[in-house]
Design a protein around this motif. Structure first.
Motif, PDB file in Angstrom:
ATOM      1  N   GLY A 238      59.090  84.807  18.130  1.00 12.94           N
ATOM      2  CA  GLY A 238      59.037  84.100  16.852  1.00 12.94           C
ATOM      3  C   GLY A 238      57.988  84.631  15.893  1.00 12.94           C
ATOM      4  N   THR A 239      57.835  83.911  14.791  1.00 10.85           N
ATOM      5  CA  THR A 239      56.907  84.341  13.741  1.00 10.85           C
ATOM      6  C   THR A 239      55.452  84.204  14.173  1.00 10.85           C
ATOM      7  OG1 THR A 239      56.917  82.119  12.762  1.00 10.85           O
ATOM      8  CG2 THR A 239      58.543  83.696  11.933  1.00 10.85           C
ATOM      9  N   THR A 240      55.130  83.114  14.886  1.00 11.12           N
ATOM     10  CA  THR A 240      53.733  82.861  15.238  1.00 11.12           C
ATOM     11  C   THR A 240      53.188  83.917  16.183  1.00 11.12           C
ATOM     12  OG1 THR A 240      54.097  80.487  14.943  1.00 11.12           O
ATOM     13  CG2 THR A 240      52.129  81.142  16.140  1.00 11.12           C
ATOM     14  N   ILE A 241      53.974  84.292  17.207  1.00 12.22           N
ATOM     15  CA  ILE A 241      53.484  85.295  18.144  1.00 12.22           C
ATOM     16  C   ILE A 241      53.328  86.647  17.456  1.00 12.22           C
ATOM     17  CG2 ILE A 241      55.764  85.990  18.999  1.00 12.22           C
ATOM     18  CD1 ILE A 241      52.451  85.678  21.002  1.00 12.22           C
ATOM     19  N   ALA A 242      54.165  86.917  16.448  1.00 15.86           N
ATOM     20  CA  ALA A 242      54.022  88.161  15.689  1.00 15.86           C
ATOM     21  C   ALA A 242      52.686  88.178  14.947  1.00 15.86           C
ATOM     22  CB  ALA A 242      55.178  88.318  14.709  1.00 15.86           C
ATOM     23  N   GLY A 243      52.346  87.047  14.349  1.00 19.24           N
ATOM     24  CA  GLY A 243      51.069  86.949  13.642  1.00 19.24           C
ATOM     25  C   GLY A 243      49.885  87.007  14.590  1.00 19.24           C
ATOM     26  N   GLU A 249      45.254  92.583  17.727  1.00 20.22           N
ATOM     27  CA  GLU A 249      45.099  94.014  17.472  1.00 20.22           C
ATOM     28  C   GLU A 249      43.897  94.298  16.572  1.00 20.22           C
ATOM     29  OE1 GLU A 249      48.785  95.188  15.757  1.00 20.22           O
ATOM     30  OE2 GLU A 249      49.943  94.874  17.616  1.00 20.22           O
ATOM     31  N   ASN A 250      43.604  93.367  15.682  1.00 23.18           N
ATOM     32  CA  ASN A 250      42.504  93.558  14.740  1.00 23.18           C
ATOM     33  C   ASN A 250      41.197  92.900  15.184  1.00 23.18           C
ATOM     34  OD1 ASN A 250      43.474  94.935  12.019  1.00 23.18           O
ATOM     35  ND2 ASN A 250      45.178  93.717  12.827  1.00 23.18           N
ATOM     36  N   GLY A 251      41.191  92.352  16.389  1.00 23.02           N
ATOM     37  CA  GLY A 251      39.948  91.850  16.967  1.00 23.02           C
ATOM     38  C   GLY A 251      39.393  90.597  16.328  1.00 23.02           C
ATOM     39  N   VAL A 252      40.267  89.712  15.869  1.00 26.91           N
ATOM     40  CA  VAL A 252      39.783  88.499  15.204  1.00 26.91           C
ATOM     41  C   VAL A 252      38.980  87.623  16.159  1.00 26.91           C
ATOM     42  CG1 VAL A 252      40.470  86.358  14.050  1.00 26.91           C
ATOM     43  CG2 VAL A 252      41.600  88.508  13.467  1.00 26.91           C
ATOM     44  N   ARG A 253      39.494  87.393  17.353  1.00 27.05           N
ATOM     45  CA  ARG A 253      38.771  86.567  18.333  1.00 27.05           C
ATOM     46  C   ARG A 253      37.415  87.186  18.666  1.00 27.05           C
ATOM     47  NH1 ARG A 253      40.757  82.978  22.010  1.00 27.05           N
ATOM     48  NH2 ARG A 253      39.643  84.059  23.664  1.00 27.05           N
ATOM     49  N   ALA A 254      37.419  88.481  18.915  1.00 24.37           N
ATOM     50  CA  ALA A 254      36.173  89.169  19.260  1.00 24.37           C
ATOM     51  C   ALA A 254      35.175  89.105  18.113  1.00 24.37           C
ATOM     52  CB  ALA A 254      36.463  90.621  19.635  1.00 24.37           C
ATOM     53  N   ALA A 255      35.662  89.228  16.881  1.00 26.40           N
ATOM     54  CA  ALA A 255      34.780  89.179  15.712  1.00 26.40           C
ATOM     55  C   ALA A 255      34.124  87.809  15.570  1.00 26.40           C
ATOM     56  CB  ALA A 255      35.558  89.532  14.442  1.00 26.40           C
ATOM     57  N   LEU A 256      34.890  86.742  15.793  1.00 23.44           N
ATOM     58  CA  LEU A 256      34.328  85.394  15.697  1.00 23.44           C
ATOM     59  C   LEU A 256      33.281  85.153  16.788  1.00 23.44           C
ATOM     60  CD1 LEU A 256      37.558  83.364  14.868  1.00 23.44           C
ATOM     61  CD2 LEU A 256      35.592  83.711  13.363  1.00 23.44           C
TER      62      LEU A 256
END
Length: 272
Positions: A238-243, A249-256
């Motif tokens: 679905g759309t959510t898993i794509a987002g 891939e862009n490390g959002v969790r790691a950045a936070l």
């Protein structure tokens, strides 16, 4: 009956955070205006508190400390000692000092004040301005449970309160103290994403903001872990898993996580 009944409070530094506490105490009817004194060097800030809330205002901290039950230190951590040191003899052991100064340890304040003055270290956040802060607090070596109860009553006027041990307070600063800024950045990015895919900015901002409010409310009210709630809206292909995949891939969790760690480190540096 409130723990604050009959108490008097002086707030040294009546800007954003100090002012939010003053407003919270008065507007929640925990204290009458005549029981609160705002202390600041800025005439405009003092006039605002006096006109809007009716509290006593002064630039003379030395005269506004001795007869108060609670003194709140709401000063920038870089200047607090220069302000408080000349006032040290005005403090007595029957008072409670509540510090909301980022990175400043109870022991540092206790050494300046002397006289076994009880000190509670607290870290609210900017959401205190709308009564939705979360505050971590910890006691110093002279504080009792009654002192912590009193400090909690003060801080609950602007939101929720959690009690911790002082070694955890720098981490509180890094997470919830600085956290609103991380969330503001996320809301801004989400709304810009909406603009990028064709939604007008005002509508995109409203969608992003309400989405954050609603998601946070679900975490609070459902009692379920955020990962469970995330999985509930993530369907295969679905759309959510794509987002979410792009976020990973862009490390959002790691950045936070790194942001919390960096802010915690800076809080420790400010206390050195």
């Amino acid at each position: 009956m409130s723990a604050l009944d009959g108490k008097t409070i002086s707030v040294i530094g009546a800007g954003n955070m100090g002012g939010a506490l003053i407003s919270g105490l008065i507007e929640s009817d925990l204290l009458p205006p005549e029981s609160v004194t705002a202390i600041d060097i800025d005439d405009e800030i003092l006039r605002g508190h006096n006109c809007r809330l009716g509290v006593t205002t002064t630039k003379d901290a030395g005269a506004a400390i001795p007869d108060k039950d609670i003194v709140i230190l709401s000063l920038k951590p870089q200047i607090w000692e220069n302000v408080v040191q000349p006032l040290a003899e005005s403090f007595v052991s029957t008072q409670l000092v509540i510090s909301i100064m980022g990175g400043v340890q109870c022991g540092a304040i206790e050494s300046v004040l002397g006289n076994s003055v009880p000190v509670v270290r607290a870290m609210p956040n900017i959401a205190a301005l709308v009564g939705e802060a979360v505050t971590g607090l910890a006691g110093g070596k002279h504080t009792s449970v009654d002192h912590l109860d009193l400090a909690e009553a003060v801080l609950m006027s602007v939101g929720e309160v959690v009690r911790l041990q002082e070694p955890q307070m720098d981490a509180v600063t890094g997470l919830s103290g600085s956290g609103p800024a991380y969330v503001y950045a996320m809301i801004d990015a989400l709304s810009d994403g909406g603009v990028k895919v064709g939604i007008p900015k005002p509508i995109a901002l409203k969608l992003a903001t309400q989405t954050v409010i609603g998601a946070a409310k679900m975490v609070l009210e459902s009692g379920e872990h955020p990962s469970i709630l995330k999985d509930r809206v993530t369907t295969p292909g679905g759309t959510t898993i794509a987002g979410l995949a792009v976020m990973e891939e862009n490390g959002v969790r790691a950045a936070l996580m790194a942001a919390v760690e960096a802010a915690t480190k800076r809080s420790k540096e400010l206390g050195e």
